[in-house]
Design a protein around this motif. Sequence first.
Motif, mmCIF file in Angstrom:
data_model
loop_
_atom_site.group_PDB
_atom_site.id
_atom_site.type_symbol
_atom_site.label_atom_id
_atom_site.label_comp_id
_atom_site.label_asym_id
_atom_site.label_seq_id
_atom_site.Cartn_x
_atom_site.Cartn_y
_atom_site.Cartn_z
ATOM 1 N N GLU A 149 2.932 22.740 -26.139
ATOM 2 C CA GLU A 149 3.639 23.281 -27.304
ATOM 3 C C GLU A 149 3.402 24.768 -27.482
ATOM 4 O OE1 GLU A 149 3.869 22.550 -32.164
ATOM 5 O OE2 GLU A 149 2.708 21.194 -30.884
ATOM 6 N N ASN A 150 2.206 25.225 -27.171
ATOM 7 C CA ASN A 150 1.860 26.624 -27.415
ATOM 8 C C ASN A 150 1.489 27.404 -26.147
ATOM 9 O OD1 ASN A 150 2.087 26.497 -30.312
ATOM 10 N ND2 ASN A 150 0.174 25.315 -30.309
ATOM 11 N N ALA A 151 1.532 26.773 -24.969
ATOM 12 C CA ALA A 151 1.055 27.467 -23.762
ATOM 13 C C ALA A 151 1.911 27.131 -22.556
ATOM 14 C CB ALA A 151 -0.408 27.102 -23.480
ATOM 15 N N ILE A 152 1.986 28.099 -21.653
ATOM 16 C CA ILE A 152 2.614 27.909 -20.341
ATOM 17 C C ILE A 152 1.546 28.220 -19.293
ATOM 18 C CG2 ILE A 152 4.448 28.604 -18.763
ATOM 19 C CD1 ILE A 152 6.033 29.578 -21.172
ATOM 20 N N PHE A 153 1.346 27.282 -18.358
ATOM 21 C CA PHE A 153 0.356 27.460 -17.306
ATOM 22 C C PHE A 153 1.055 27.735 -15.979
ATOM 23 C CE2 PHE A 153 -1.824 25.238 -20.603
ATOM 24 C CZ PHE A 153 -3.144 25.645 -20.527
ATOM 25 N N PHE A 154 0.548 28.741 -15.278
ATOM 26 C CA PHE A 154 1.112 29.139 -13.991
ATOM 27 C C PHE A 154 0.084 28.945 -12.870
ATOM 28 C CE2 PHE A 154 4.018 31.299 -16.773
ATOM 29 C CZ PHE A 154 5.202 31.405 -16.056
ATOM 30 N N ASP A 155 0.549 28.375 -11.754
ATOM 31 C CA ASP A 155 -0.221 28.426 -10.506
ATOM 32 C C ASP A 155 0.216 29.676 -9.754
ATOM 33 O OD1 ASP A 155 -1.711 26.191 -10.870
ATOM 34 O OD2 ASP A 155 -0.566 24.902 -9.530
ATOM 35 N N VAL A 156 -0.718 30.555 -9.474
ATOM 36 C CA VAL A 156 -0.426 31.780 -8.735
ATOM 37 C C VAL A 156 -1.125 31.669 -7.381
ATOM 38 C CG1 VAL A 156 -0.607 34.292 -8.684
ATOM 39 C CG2 VAL A 156 -0.227 33.102 -10.859
ATOM 40 N N ARG A 157 -0.340 31.704 -6.305
ATOM 41 C CA ARG A 157 -0.869 31.517 -4.952
ATOM 42 C C ARG A 157 -0.517 32.739 -4.117
ATOM 43 N NH1 ARG A 157 1.780 25.463 -4.460
ATOM 44 N NH2 ARG A 157 0.496 24.462 -6.086
ATOM 45 N N VAL A 158 -1.544 33.473 -3.764
ATOM 46 C CA VAL A 158 -1.356 34.743 -3.065
ATOM 47 C C VAL A 158 -1.975 34.642 -1.668
ATOM 48 C CG1 VAL A 158 -1.766 37.230 -3.117
ATOM 49 C CG2 VAL A 158 -1.462 35.958 -5.264
ATOM 50 N N TRP A 159 -1.183 34.979 -0.641
ATOM 51 C CA TRP A 159 -1.668 34.962 0.741
ATOM 52 C C TRP A 159 -2.274 36.310 1.090
ATOM 53 C CZ3 TRP A 159 -1.934 30.715 3.773
ATOM 54 C CH2 TRP A 159 -1.179 29.599 3.380
ATOM 55 N N THR A 160 -3.420 36.251 1.796
ATOM 56 C CA THR A 160 -4.141 37.471 2.128
ATOM 57 C C THR A 160 -4.908 37.268 3.431
ATOM 58 O OG1 THR A 160 -5.773 39.070 1.265
ATOM 59 C CG2 THR A 160 -6.189 36.755 0.834
ATOM 60 N N PRO A 161 -5.254 38.343 4.165
ATOM 61 C CA PRO A 161 -6.151 38.183 5.317
ATOM 62 C C PRO A 161 -7.469 37.552 4.874
ATOM 63 C CG PRO A 161 -5.124 40.341 5.363
ATOM 64 C CD PRO A 161 -4.768 39.729 4.039
ATOM 65 N N SER A 162 -8.021 36.711 5.722
ATOM 66 C CA SER A 162 -9.204 35.924 5.342
ATOM 67 C C SER A 162 -10.347 36.779 4.818
ATOM 68 C CB SER A 162 -9.682 35.105 6.540
ATOM 69 O OG SER A 162 -8.672 34.241 6.987
ATOM 70 N N GLU A 163 -10.559 37.937 5.428
ATOM 71 C CA GLU A 163 -11.708 38.754 5.037
ATOM 72 C C GLU A 163 -11.538 39.397 3.661
ATOM 73 O OE1 GLU A 163 -9.228 41.316 7.947
ATOM 74 O OE2 GLU A 163 -9.768 39.208 7.628
ATOM 75 N N TYR A 164 -10.309 39.319 3.105
ATOM 76 C CA TYR A 164 -10.063 39.930 1.799
ATOM 77 C C TYR A 164 -9.893 38.889 0.698
ATOM 78 C CZ TYR A 164 -9.259 44.183 4.474
ATOM 79 O OH TYR A 164 -9.411 45.256 5.309
ATOM 80 N N TYR A 165 -10.424 37.685 0.915
ATOM 81 C CA TYR A 165 -10.257 36.609 -0.074
ATOM 82 C C TYR A 165 -10.752 37.040 -1.453
ATOM 83 C CZ TYR A 165 -10.762 32.101 -2.411
ATOM 84 O OH TYR A 165 -10.671 31.071 -3.308
ATOM 85 N N TRP A 166 -12.013 37.459 -1.521
ATOM 86 C CA TRP A 166 -12.581 37.792 -2.826
ATOM 87 C C TRP A 166 -11.978 39.063 -3.405
ATOM 88 C CZ3 TRP A 166 -14.595 33.925 -5.070
ATOM 89 C CH2 TRP A 166 -15.303 32.950 -4.348
ATOM 90 N N ASP A 167 -11.628 40.025 -2.569
ATOM 91 C CA ASP A 167 -10.973 41.243 -3.065
ATOM 92 C C ASP A 167 -9.664 40.887 -3.764
ATOM 93 O OD1 ASP A 167 -12.509 43.656 -1.436
ATOM 94 O OD2 ASP A 167 -12.400 41.791 -0.305
ATOM 95 N N THR A 168 -8.900 40.002 -3.123
ATOM 96 C CA THR A 168 -7.615 39.586 -3.707
ATOM 97 C C THR A 168 -7.831 38.795 -4.996
ATOM 98 O OG1 THR A 168 -6.685 39.467 -1.481
ATOM 99 C CG2 THR A 168 -5.474 38.327 -3.234
ATOM 100 N N PHE A 169 -8.782 37.883 -4.974
ATOM 101 C CA PHE A 169 -9.062 37.044 -6.142
ATOM 102 C C PHE A 169 -9.387 37.909 -7.366
ATOM 103 C CE2 PHE A 169 -12.111 34.792 -8.828
ATOM 104 C CZ PHE A 169 -11.441 33.608 -9.095
ATOM 105 N N TYR A 170 -10.311 38.855 -7.192
ATOM 106 C CA TYR A 170 -10.731 39.668 -8.336
ATOM 107 C C TYR A 170 -9.657 40.673 -8.747
ATOM 108 C CZ TYR A 170 -15.366 37.674 -7.643
ATOM 109 O OH TYR A 170 -16.421 36.801 -7.534
ATOM 110 N N TYR A 171 -8.928 41.199 -7.772
ATOM 111 C CA TYR A 171 -7.870 42.164 -8.106
ATOM 112 C C TYR A 171 -6.789 41.506 -8.963
ATOM 113 C CZ TYR A 171 -4.099 45.563 -7.646
ATOM 114 O OH TYR A 171 -3.106 46.469 -7.921
ATOM 115 N N VAL A 172 -6.323 40.329 -8.543
ATOM 116 C CA VAL A 172 -5.248 39.661 -9.280
ATOM 117 C C VAL A 172 -5.725 39.241 -10.662
ATOM 118 C CG1 VAL A 172 -3.718 37.653 -9.304
ATOM 119 C CG2 VAL A 172 -4.076 38.922 -7.178
ATOM 120 N N ASN A 173 -6.939 38.730 -10.759
ATOM 121 C CA ASN A 173 -7.448 38.335 -12.076
ATOM 122 C C ASN A 173 -7.505 39.513 -13.038
ATOM 123 O OD1 ASN A 173 -8.686 35.439 -12.608
ATOM 124 N ND2 ASN A 173 -8.939 35.851 -10.423
ATOM 125 N N GLU A 174 -8.088 40.608 -12.577
ATOM 126 C CA GLU A 174 -8.178 41.783 -13.445
ATOM 127 C C GLU A 174 -6.801 42.390 -13.690
ATOM 128 O OE1 GLU A 174 -10.193 46.256 -13.487
ATOM 129 O OE2 GLU A 174 -10.983 44.697 -12.149
#
Length: 275
Positions: free
Chosen positions: A225-250
């Motif tokens: 009723e009050n919220a919309i939830f999104f699955d966000v799936r971003v492809w990245t080179p394996s070595e940049y997993y955490w860089d991508t995770f933190y960049y998108v969150n921030e």
Amino acid sequence: MIQGTFNFDVIKAQIITAVTQYGGKIILAIVALIIGRFLIGKVTALVQTAMDKRKVDRDVQPFLNSLITVLLNVMLLLSIAGIVGIETSSFVAVLGAAGLAVGLALQGSLANFAGGVLILIFRPYRVGDLINAQGFTGIVEGVQIFNTVLVTPDNKTIILPNGPLSTSPVTNISGKGKIRVDMVFAAGSHNGVDKIRASVQRVVDACPTALKDIQHDILVTKLTENAIFFDVRVWTPSEYYWDTFYYVNEGISRQFAQDGIQAPKPAEVSVALKQ
């Protein structure tokens, strides 16, 4: 004088008997030794070629070659002893008992050693891969003969025994060279689906570590009723997993604030995530 002649004749007869009885066997044993050593050299060369083709780790190749050479030489010596006429069953029994004693004393280490050999030969993961195993996630810093060394994202060193690693599931996160970073975000439903998706898309498009030649997903996964939830799936080179995770969150946090997208009520989010 007669006694001395008699002794000489006896000794001569014994020598002739010994040569007659064992000469052929000794010659045959020498021939077997020469041929056996030649064949062992050929076998070890073939094994070395096979390991090179399979790209077996250079650190383990000398050990495997030495192990195979020792085993083949032991088999050759036992065969030669049998040709000469020496009873080999007692030697085999002693070797078997010694092997059993050593195996029982070092069964844990031997299991880790065997696991290390299997890992180095079949390479389920390599140095530099990001893996999840035995409840730990980290980058493989080294694959040793008894242990695998991981470095976690918070720079802790984890040493895992190879025995369990070779017999239990291991997730090679970076084995394919690229990885999908899955995240979930929520916003107030009054903001509208299109507006929220557009805001998220700006962040994904601006992410420097996101792959540009692949489609990223921004999907509505839950409506309340009050919220919309999104699955966000971003492809990245394996070595940049955490860089991508933190960049998108921030980035999404900043972009939502910039676009005036308001968050849902905290109670609504909490209830929805538990369902």
